[in-house]
Design a protein around this motif. Structure first.
Motif, PDB file in Angstrom:
ATOM      1  N   GLN A 153       0.828  -1.195   0.000  1.00 48.87           N
ATOM      2  CA  GLN A 153       0.000   0.000   0.000  1.00 48.87           C
ATOM      3  C   GLN A 153       0.869   1.255   0.000  1.00 48.87           C
ATOM      4  OE1 GLN A 153      -2.040  -0.926   3.625  1.00 48.87           O
ATOM      5  NE2 GLN A 153      -0.677   0.289   4.890  1.00 48.87           N
ATOM      6  N   SER A 154       0.251   2.401  -0.193  1.00 48.79           N
ATOM      7  CA  SER A 154       0.973   3.675  -0.127  1.00 48.79           C
ATOM      8  C   SER A 154       1.621   3.814   1.245  1.00 48.79           C
ATOM      9  CB  SER A 154       0.009   4.840  -0.368  1.00 48.79           C
ATOM     10  OG  SER A 154      -0.543   4.774  -1.663  1.00 48.79           O
ATOM     11  N   GLY A 155       2.897   4.234   1.243  1.00 47.34           N
ATOM     12  CA  GLY A 155       3.620   4.392   2.495  1.00 47.34           C
ATOM     13  C   GLY A 155       4.336   3.139   2.962  1.00 47.34           C
ATOM     14  N   SER A 156       4.266   2.067   2.164  1.00 46.62           N
ATOM     15  CA  SER A 156       4.913   0.810   2.563  1.00 46.62           C
ATOM     16  C   SER A 156       6.421   0.840   2.378  1.00 46.62           C
ATOM     17  CB  SER A 156       4.319  -0.361   1.780  1.00 46.62           C
ATOM     18  OG  SER A 156       4.558  -0.212   0.392  1.00 46.62           O
ATOM     19  N   GLY A 157       6.908   1.773   1.549  1.00 45.43           N
ATOM     20  CA  GLY A 157       8.343   1.888   1.334  1.00 45.43           C
ATOM     21  C   GLY A 157       8.813   1.507  -0.055  1.00 45.43           C
ATOM     22  N   LYS A 158       7.884   1.075  -0.916  1.00 42.75           N
ATOM     23  CA  LYS A 158       8.312   0.586  -2.221  1.00 42.75           C
ATOM     24  C   LYS A 158       8.888   1.699  -3.097  1.00 42.75           C
ATOM     25  CE  LYS A 158       3.559   0.526  -4.055  1.00 42.75           C
ATOM     26  NZ  LYS A 158       2.960   1.277  -2.920  1.00 42.75           N
ATOM     27  N   THR A 159       8.300   2.906  -3.073  1.00 40.24           N
ATOM     28  CA  THR A 159       8.845   4.014  -3.858  1.00 40.24           C
ATOM     29  C   THR A 159      10.162   4.509  -3.251  1.00 40.24           C
ATOM     30  OG1 THR A 159       6.652   4.691  -4.625  1.00 40.24           O
ATOM     31  CG2 THR A 159       8.392   6.326  -4.754  1.00 40.24           C
ATOM     32  N   SER A 160      10.273   4.469  -1.943  1.00 38.23           N
ATOM     33  CA  SER A 160      11.544   4.835  -1.300  1.00 38.23           C
ATOM     34  C   SER A 160      12.658   3.881  -1.735  1.00 38.23           C
ATOM     35  CB  SER A 160      11.403   4.808   0.226  1.00 38.23           C
ATOM     36  OG  SER A 160      10.490   5.794   0.661  1.00 38.23           O
ATOM     37  N   LEU A 161      12.322   2.610  -1.877  1.00 40.55           N
ATOM     38  CA  LEU A 161      13.312   1.639  -2.350  1.00 40.55           C
ATOM     39  C   LEU A 161      13.746   1.965  -3.773  1.00 40.55           C
ATOM     40  CD1 LEU A 161      14.935  -0.906  -1.870  1.00 40.55           C
ATOM     41  CD2 LEU A 161      12.937  -2.254  -2.558  1.00 40.55           C
ATOM     42  N   LEU A 162      12.793   2.310  -4.638  1.00 42.46           N
ATOM     43  CA  LEU A 162      13.138   2.727  -5.994  1.00 42.46           C
ATOM     44  C   LEU A 162      14.046   3.949  -5.965  1.00 42.46           C
ATOM     45  CD1 LEU A 162      12.721   2.568  -9.100  1.00 42.46           C
ATOM     46  CD2 LEU A 162      10.775   4.104  -8.786  1.00 42.46           C
ATOM     47  N   ASN A 163      13.731   4.911  -5.111  1.00 40.06           N
ATOM     48  CA  ASN A 163      14.553   6.114  -5.030  1.00 40.06           C
ATOM     49  C   ASN A 163      15.961   5.818  -4.536  1.00 40.06           C
ATOM     50  OD1 ASN A 163      12.583   7.857  -5.995  1.00 40.06           O
ATOM     51  ND2 ASN A 163      11.729   8.269  -3.966  1.00 40.06           N
ATOM     52  N   CYS A 164      16.116   4.801  -3.698  1.00 39.21           N
ATOM     53  CA  CYS A 164      17.457   4.393  -3.283  1.00 39.21           C
ATOM     54  C   CYS A 164      18.260   3.860  -4.468  1.00 39.21           C
ATOM     55  CB  CYS A 164      17.381   3.326  -2.194  1.00 39.21           C
ATOM     56  SG  CYS A 164      16.923   3.930  -0.563  1.00 39.21           S
ATOM     57  N   ILE A 165      17.591   3.123  -5.348  1.00 38.30           N
ATOM     58  CA  ILE A 165      18.267   2.583  -6.532  1.00 38.30           C
ATOM     59  C   ILE A 165      18.649   3.707  -7.492  1.00 38.30           C
ATOM     60  CG2 ILE A 165      18.038   1.064  -8.537  1.00 38.30           C
ATOM     61  CD1 ILE A 165      15.993  -0.560  -6.843  1.00 38.30           C
ATOM     62  N   LEU A 166      17.722   4.623  -7.733  1.00 41.76           N
ATOM     63  CA  LEU A 166      17.945   5.687  -8.717  1.00 41.76           C
ATOM     64  C   LEU A 166      18.802   6.831  -8.185  1.00 41.76           C
ATOM     65  CD1 LEU A 166      14.371   5.924 -10.280  1.00 41.76           C
ATOM     66  CD2 LEU A 166      16.412   4.909 -11.301  1.00 41.76           C
ATOM     67  N   GLN A 167      18.789   7.051  -6.877  1.00 41.94           N
ATOM     68  CA  GLN A 167      19.559   8.130  -6.252  1.00 41.94           C
ATOM     69  C   GLN A 167      19.205   9.504  -6.839  1.00 41.94           C
ATOM     70  OE1 GLN A 167      23.809   7.154  -5.778  1.00 41.94           O
ATOM     71  NE2 GLN A 167      23.273   5.029  -6.261  1.00 41.94           N
ATOM     72  N   LEU A 168      17.922   9.709  -7.067  1.00 46.85           N
ATOM     73  CA  LEU A 168      17.455  10.978  -7.627  1.00 46.85           C
ATOM     74  C   LEU A 168      16.767  11.855  -6.584  1.00 46.85           C
ATOM     75  CD1 LEU A 168      15.971   9.711 -11.028  1.00 46.85           C
ATOM     76  CD2 LEU A 168      18.215  10.758 -10.621  1.00 46.85           C
ATOM     77  N   GLU A 169      16.600  11.363  -5.373  1.00 46.68           N
ATOM     78  CA  GLU A 169      15.905  12.093  -4.322  1.00 46.68           C
ATOM     79  C   GLU A 169      16.918  12.573  -3.286  1.00 46.68           C
ATOM     80  OE1 GLU A 169      14.150  14.143  -2.215  1.00 46.68           O
ATOM     81  OE2 GLU A 169      12.602  13.284  -3.513  1.00 46.68           O
ATOM     82  N   PRO A 170      17.283  13.868  -3.313  1.00 49.64           N
ATOM     83  CA  PRO A 170      18.351  14.365  -2.429  1.00 49.64           C
ATOM     84  C   PRO A 170      18.021  14.293  -0.942  1.00 49.64           C
ATOM     85  CG  PRO A 170      17.252  16.177  -3.568  1.00 49.64           C
ATOM     86  CD  PRO A 170      16.757  14.924  -4.196  1.00 49.64           C
ATOM     87  N   ASN A 171      16.742  14.270  -0.594  1.00 52.24           N
ATOM     88  CA  ASN A 171      16.361  14.240   0.817  1.00 52.24           C
ATOM     89  C   ASN A 171      16.343  12.832   1.406  1.00 52.24           C
ATOM     90  OD1 ASN A 171      15.934  17.067   0.982  1.00 52.24           O
ATOM     91  ND2 ASN A 171      13.953  16.818  -0.026  1.00 52.24           N
TER      92      ASN A 171
END
Length: 261
Positions: free
Chosen positions: A39-57
């Motif tokens: 579900q939303s907030g489960s961490g799946k998009t955060s995991l993608l952002n860790c792979i891509l390294q496009l989210e500075p925060n």
């Protein structure tokens, strides 16, 4: 032992003081399509952002991410951007992340294949991809601006752009969420063809368990920043182990139809 194309090892990550990933590990093999659901907030998009390294925060406090045995977190920005351009492509849930609305589509395709294909080869390959995605009038679309297209058309153009350099790994972030039913169906069929005809390795991030069941060899279930279950798709659908997985499947109209379709 089969070589891994992507390996996520004990990743811990946070936004500010809020921890969003807790000791996450996942292995992906060549030619495998793996779904990451939750579900939303489960961490799946955060995991993608860790792979891509496009989210500075987003800060990674511990762990490793390896692509073909290369430590991604040790690469400098130039090296990593080149890898993303050459071997790892992403389909975002909105074409706005992939297409610059004020630049002609043709210019964005030429920029993507710069040095790899001639302008004519780029144009013809783009036309071929447009046709595979059921986009009529490929020449007109190629010479248009993204803002002149419908959301569904722009999304399919963005996917075509992602495939131009024949990536070895395709990351799909909610690939059908912005599409109407017909466009979503066409998208899923094309992703299936990429899987079957090209043996493309894909990571499909979605809240839609039915989509993952249709497309993926294995499914990883995320809950509160952790991967709580990873199973072969058929096994997970018919015999889920974790209570949260059971809740996800119970929320679907006819769980038994997911795998039999």
């Amino acid at each position: 032992m089969r070589q891994l194309i992507l390996e996520i090892k004990k990743v811990i990550a946070r936004y500010g003081d809020t921890k969003v990933l807790h000791d996450v590990s996942l292995s992906i093999y060549p030619s495998e399509v793996i779904g990451i659901v939750g579900q939303s907030g489960s961490g799946k998009t955060s995991l993608l952002n860790c792979i891509l390294q496009l989210e500075p925060n987003l800060k990674i406090d511990a762990g490793e991410i390896l692509y073909s045995n290369q430590k991604l977190l040790d690469m400098n920005q130039k090296e990593y951007r080149q890898l993303l351009k050459d071997e790892i492509a992403t389909i975002f849930q909105s074409s706005n992340f992939s297409l610059v609305p004020t630049r002609k589509i043709s210019a964005q395709f030429y920029e993507t294949t710069n040095g790899k294909l001639s302008r004519e080869e780029t144009r013809q390959k783009a036309y071929d991809l447009f046709r595979k995605f059921e986009l009529k009038e490929p020449e007109r679309i190629f010479n248009s601006y993204p803002f002149t297209l419908s959301i569904g058309m722009a999304q399919r153009v963005a996917v075509s752009l992602a495939l131009m350099n024949d990536p070895k790994l395709l990351l799909c972030d909610e690939p059908t969420s912005a599409l109407d039913v017909k466009s979503a169906y066409e998208m899923v069929q094309q992703l299936k063809r990429l899987k079957e005809e090209k043996g493309m390795t894909m990571v499909v991030i979605t809240h839609n368990v039915a989509l993952a069941a249709q497309l993926c060899n294995r499914i990883a279930v995320m809950y509160q920043g952790r991967i709580v279950e990873v199973q072969e798709t058929n096994t997970l659908i018919k015999n889920p182990m974790h209570a949260y997985t059971k809740e996800l499947l119970a929320a679907l109209p006819k769980t038994e139809d997911l795998w039999d379709d």
